[in-house]
Design a protein around this motif. Structure first.
Motif, short mmCIF file in Angstrom:
data_model
loop_
_atom_site.label_atom_id
_atom_site.label_comp_id
_atom_site.label_asym_id
_atom_site.label_seq_id
_atom_site.Cartn_x
_atom_site.Cartn_y
_atom_site.Cartn_z
N UNK A 54 23.39 51.18 -4.32
CA UNK A 54 24.27 50.42 -3.44
C UNK A 54 25.48 49.99 -4.25
N UNK A 55 26.67 50.24 -3.71
CA UNK A 55 27.91 49.89 -4.41
C UNK A 55 28.58 48.75 -3.65
N UNK A 56 28.55 47.52 -4.18
CA UNK A 56 29.11 46.37 -3.47
C UNK A 56 30.59 46.55 -3.11
N UNK A 57 31.41 46.89 -4.10
CA UNK A 57 32.83 47.13 -3.89
C UNK A 57 33.26 48.29 -4.77
N UNK A 58 34.49 48.71 -4.58
CA UNK A 58 35.00 49.83 -5.37
C UNK A 58 35.07 49.51 -6.85
N UNK A 59 35.31 48.22 -7.17
CA UNK A 59 35.50 47.83 -8.57
C UNK A 59 34.22 47.41 -9.26
N UNK A 60 33.12 47.34 -8.53
CA UNK A 60 31.85 46.91 -9.11
C UNK A 60 30.94 48.11 -9.32
N UNK A 61 30.09 48.03 -10.34
CA UNK A 61 29.17 49.15 -10.58
C UNK A 61 28.10 49.24 -9.50
N UNK A 62 27.54 50.43 -9.33
CA UNK A 62 26.47 50.64 -8.35
C UNK A 62 25.19 49.98 -8.84
N UNK A 63 24.40 49.55 -7.88
CA UNK A 63 23.11 48.90 -8.18
C UNK A 63 21.99 49.80 -7.67
N UNK A 64 21.05 50.09 -8.53
CA UNK A 64 19.88 50.85 -8.12
C UNK A 64 18.88 49.88 -7.51
N UNK A 65 18.75 49.92 -6.20
CA UNK A 65 17.90 48.95 -5.49
C UNK A 65 16.44 49.12 -5.84
N UNK A 66 16.03 50.31 -6.26
CA UNK A 66 14.63 50.52 -6.60
C UNK A 66 14.27 49.94 -7.96
N UNK B 238 15.53 39.39 -2.30
CA UNK B 238 16.39 39.74 -3.43
C UNK B 238 17.45 40.76 -3.03
N UNK B 239 17.04 41.74 -2.22
CA UNK B 239 18.00 42.74 -1.77
C UNK B 239 19.06 42.13 -0.86
N UNK B 240 18.65 41.23 0.00
CA UNK B 240 19.61 40.57 0.90
C UNK B 240 20.65 39.81 0.08
N UNK B 241 20.19 39.12 -0.96
CA UNK B 241 21.12 38.37 -1.79
C UNK B 241 22.09 39.28 -2.54
N UNK B 242 21.64 40.48 -2.86
CA UNK B 242 22.52 41.43 -3.55
C UNK B 242 23.52 42.08 -2.60
N UNK B 243 23.10 42.34 -1.40
CA UNK B 243 23.91 43.14 -0.48
C UNK B 243 24.82 42.30 0.40
N UNK C 47 24.30 49.26 8.66
CA UNK C 47 23.84 50.25 7.69
C UNK C 47 23.20 49.60 6.47
N UNK C 48 23.65 48.40 6.11
CA UNK C 48 23.08 47.72 4.95
C UNK C 48 21.63 47.30 5.23
#
Length: 401
Positions: free
Chosen positions: A325-337, A352-357, A375-376
């Motif tokens: 999951x990529x929060x924004x273009x300038x932030x690194x992707x997060x592996x939700x697993x 935890x996922x809700x707080x991240x997304x 979609x999120x």
């Protein structure tokens, strides 16, 4: 010597010798197809009604109705054809027998055509507009009421058209279906509603909505890559696509011939008409097998029942090792697993996922019904499914609790 098949004011002639051969072939074809089809119908209906997860799934309700009417058709209508093919006469040779036969033969057939049309339309709602069925009140008007209205409307139409028509029925007990066509076929309003409304328009819409559904599902898969709904949507799409192709291939040609004969050329395709009319019964035989092969969870439920399996890892689902999951273009992707979580405390993992997304402002402004098309939210479902290796049934139960 010629034998006439009546169709309103037009006729098709075949020789007695050809007719006798055709009748024998038809008998064995109908018998050979009907017996296994009845067994399959009973088996599929039993699975759909006995398994709670299958019985409660909205997308199965149209299939349950179609299979129910189809089974009655197989048990009542087809044996009448078989008896005629075997003996060459109608028994019992009474008007009420012919009227009931007509009612089932024409009425139940077009009930299934319109139920199929609604099933295809409803797939669009179930896949892409789930907020329309988010509450019981919405499901009542969007899901249950249309099914009831279709059955009621067709029943009333054919009760009037066959049992109390504005014309005089005639019966020929030496021809299949007591002469094949009731007198309402000669009444413009009834013939127009049936041949144009129930047949041509309905089947054309089935084709249009089926193609558009397939395109939308593929486009969604292309846009979102992999998500929880893909496997179920694929099976549900194939289910209505195959059933639609079944009716379009076997029934649309003969409906087109009837339309041209009644409104343009009475002699159009008369040589093909008996054969195409005979082939129009094949959806009755093949529908249960398509449902058995394509209804989601059907084989999984059967497998669980036969093997009494308790290990969910026997499911043939494949699970990816990462889900980004990529929060924004300038932030690194997060592996939700890679987010910590355990199966016995799935709710904490989801939190935890809700707080991240989501941001706090988005959570405060969101409504529960809005999450169905988000979609999120679907991404969170997919992460839970993959991390804990859940089946679709387990995931659905988890998020419905």
């Amino acid at each position: 010597m010629a034998l006439e098949y009546e169709n309103g004011s037009s006729y098709a002639n075949v020789s007695i010798q050809d007719y006798e051969i055709g009748r024998t072939i038809r008998f064995w074809l109908f018998l050979g197809l009907d017996l296994p089809s009845i067994v399959c119908s009973i088996f599929v209906l039993y699975q759909l009604l006995q398994k709670q997860v299958l019985r409660q799934a909205l997308y199965n309700h149209s299939s349950i109705l179609m299979l129910s009417f189809n089974l009655i058709y197989q048990l009542v209508d087809i044996p009448c054809h078989l008896k005629y093919f075997y003996t060459g006469i109608i028994r019992p040779a009474t008007p009420i027998f012919c009227l009931i036969w007509w009612f089932i033969d024409w009425g139940f057939f077009f009930i299934n055509v319109l139920l199929l049309l609604w099933a295809v339309i409803e797939r669009h709602i179930l896949f892409f507009h789930t907020t329309l069925i988010a509450t019981w009140q919405k499901r009542l008007f969007i899901h249950y009421l249309p099914l009831a209205m279709i059955v009621l409307f067709i029943m009333v139409f054919y009760i009037i058209a066959i049992f109390v028509p504005p014309c005089q029925n005639t019966f020929d007990y030496t021809l299949d279906l007591c002469g094949m066509f009731p007198c309402y076929e000669s009444v413009p309003i009834f013939a127009t509603v049936e041949q144009i409304g129930f047949a041509i328009i309905a089947m054309s819409l089935i084709a249009i909505f089926s193609i558009s559904l397939l395109m939308r599902v593929i486009w969604q898969k292309y846009q979102m890559h992999r998500q929880i709904q893909w496997r179920k949507q694929r099976r549900l799409t194939l289910n209505v696509i195959f059933i639609s192709l079944l009716y379009l291939f076997f029934c649309f040609p003969v409906s087109t011939i009837y339309l041209v004969q009644d409104y343009s050329n009475p002699g159009f395709a008369k040589e093909l008409e008996p054969t195409l009319f005979f082939l129009s019964y094949f959806p009755v035989f093949l529908l249960p097998f398509i449902c058995l092969a394509t209804i989601p969870r059907m084989w999984r439920e059967i497998s669980i029942s036969l093997e009494e399996a308790t290990n969910v890892n026997t499911d043939d689902t494949t699970f990816p090792s990462s889900l980004f999951f990529k929060p924004t273009e300038n932030e690194p992707s997060i592996d939700l697993l890679k987010v910590s979580g355990t199966k016995d405390k799935t709710n904490l993992y989801v939190t935890s996922l809700i707080q991240l997304i989501y941001t706090m402002e988005e959570l405060a402004a969101s409504k529960p019904a809005d999450t169905y098309d988000d979609d999120r939210y679907k991404l969170i479902q997919e992460a839970v499914r993959c991390k804990f290796k859940l089946t679709d049934d387990q995931l659905e139960q988890l998020f419905n609790e």
